[in-house]
Scaffold this active site. Structure first.
Site, PDB file in Angstrom:
ATOM      1  N   GLU A 113       0.802  -1.229   0.000  1.00 19.23           N
ATOM      2  CA  GLU A 113       0.000   0.000   0.000  1.00 19.23           C
ATOM      3  C   GLU A 113       0.832   1.274   0.000  1.00 19.23           C
ATOM      4  OE1 GLU A 113      -3.602   2.134   2.592  1.00 19.23           O
ATOM      5  OE2 GLU A 113      -2.908   0.120   3.115  1.00 19.23           O
ATOM      6  N   LYS A 147      -8.632  -0.815   1.227  1.00 23.44           N
ATOM      7  CA  LYS A 147      -9.644  -1.274   2.169  1.00 23.44           C
ATOM      8  C   LYS A 147     -10.528  -2.274   1.446  1.00 23.44           C
ATOM      9  CE  LYS A 147      -9.005   0.019   6.224  1.00 23.44           C
ATOM     10  NZ  LYS A 147      -8.600  -1.103   7.082  1.00 23.44           N
TER      11      LYS A 147
END
Length: 457
Positions: A260, A277
């Site tokens: 990420e 997410k």
């Protein structure tokens, strides 16, 4: 003055084997599928300055500078780095030619937010560790070319950097075998499920919209295995676009397989964040893999979780961005990684002229994708519900070039090694739609590649 030299190809693993046991080396290891975010790898060592922050006390090159607030630390880092506005033009095509490389842990983010943790401080984990490097070795995975570039002062001679590279063996040294080790949780499965249930009750009461609940797993580094050799095995087992190996002095190292991006900023002030997410497993074949991806894209809970973090990142970046510059791209895009699918969105903006990368870190730490919304209340709830301090986990690894550009990653899927003690954190976002058992299963899904790695699979 900036300089650039092209070098013969050497495998990153060969460089790690040759140089990785030196204290204060940094390897920013873009792996996995080749794309824009994973095109470049960088290796730095022999820093000009090293900075270590522990419970607000700042140590520079072994000298105690006393207590500083987190905001003061970021200002001090700004003053430490020499700035050359034209560097990007002078070193064309190579995005990093030296500057600051290091990490800011979760506790540093808490300090920025004014949160006093109820957990005892971890004496073996720095709140921040950063080094200033005057040059960087770079691998261009797309063109399969190597370079060393840096910034000169006082007649600095680049020939020794080139000579050191030629001394690295062309053939990779074999990675030593690693005995299996056991990851012990900081809480039971029932305890984790209770924390999720409590978080959901707070959401139902209107206290918060979303919160990230995590746990830590601890092991001992096996006898005879160095941290750099452990990372050499790990990067082959779980390649990631934001992998990193940081040797922060003699006792602490970070071994990261992060997928990420946290925040990046170009030398012209263009900001991007790519929060993750939403998680689903990979399939056993192409058809099942595609089915899991479609299910993730249509999952109401996972999409709601991603949307809330997108809004949070828009808010955080918007504190230092030009009005009207914020936008969202690749909204709720399913991306495939080595072991899981993730829902990913990209938030973009443009910094106000008076702000820089340090202001951006101050406005956004700790990362919203691993905290919750509203962020300040999420941090308080996390501290109340979790069983142990997060340490480096859920902080950020970053590089800030002398041209003012920055790239950074969220510290997830990462081992922190303090002496022989190894820790890894995993968790997930909790919403009103969360089921405690399913959240526990998702947390274990994220841990699974590292549990298999620990067992030598």
């Amino acid at each position: 003055m900036a300089w650039l030299r092209e070098l013969p190809w050497r495998e990153p693993d060969s460089v790690l084997a040759a140089w990785g046991n030196v204290p204060w080396c940094a390897f920013l290891d873009s792996g996995g599928a080749l794309e824009e975010r994973s095109r470049w790898r960088f290796f730095c060592h022999a820093p000009r300055h090293v900075l270590h922050v522990q419970a607000g006390r700042v140590i520079l090159d072994g000298r105690d500078l006393g207590q500083m607030s987190a905001a003061q630390v970021l200002s001090f880092l700004r003053s430490l780095c020499p700035w050359y506005d034209a560097l990007a033009q002078q070193v064309e095509g190579v995005p990093f030619s030296g500057g600051l490389v290091g990490f800011a842990g979760y506790a540093f983010g808490l300090a920025l937010e004014g949160i006093n943790s109820a957990h005892a401080a971890q004496a073996d984990v720095p709140d921040m560790a950063v080094a200033l490097y005057e040059y960087a070795y770079a691998w261009d995975r797309q063109e399969k070319r190597c370079y060393v570039s840096g910034f000169s002062h006082d007649g600095y001679d680049s020939t020794r950097c080139v000579a050191a590279w030629y001394a690295v063996p062309e053939q990779m040294a074999p990675v030593p075998a690693c005995p299996s080790f056991t990851l012990e949780p900081d809480q039971s499965a029932d305890s984790y499920r209770r924390a999720v249930a409590q978080a959901r009750e707070l959401i139902a009461a209107g206290d918060i919209f979303q919160v990230n609940i995590t746990g830590r797993y601890t092991a001992l580094l096996p006898d005879g295995v160095s941290k750099v050799d452990l990372y050499r095995r790990l990067r082959a087992h779980a390649p990631a676009p934001f992998g990193a190996y940081l040797s922060c002095g003699a006792d602490f190292s970070l071994l990261s397989c992060s997928p990420e991006r946290f925040v990046s900023v170009s030398d012209r002030g263009a900001v991007a964040s790519r929060p993750i997410k939403g998680t689903a497993p990979r399939g056993q074949d192409a058809a099942q893999d595609e089915a899991f991806a479609r299910m993730l894209a249509a999952d109401e809970k996972e999409c709601a979780e991603n949307l809330m973090i997108v809004d949070l990142m828009r808010h955080d970046i918007g504190r230092v961005a030009r009005i009207g510059s914020m936008q969202v791209q690749d909204f709720l895009k399913v991306e495939r990684f080595a072991h899981v699918h993730h829902l990913v969105s990209e938030v973009r903006g443009t910094l106000q002229p008076e702000h820089d990368a340090f202001d951006l870190l101050a406005a956004t730490l700790p990362p919203g994708s691993v905290t919750g919304a509203p962020k300040h209340r999420a941090l308080e709830i996390i501290d109340m519900l979790e069983a142990s301090p997060r340490g480096a986990y859920c902080g950020t690894v970053f590089r800030i070039g002398v041209d003012g550009s920055m790239d950074s990653a969220v510290i997830i899927r990462s081992f922190e090694c303090a002496g022989r003690v190894m820790r890894i954190g995993v968790g997930g976002g909790i919403t009103i739609l969360s089921d405690p058992q399913k959240e526990y299963e998702e947390m274990r899904l994220k841990l699974a590649p590292f549990a298999a790695f620990a067992e030598g699979v």
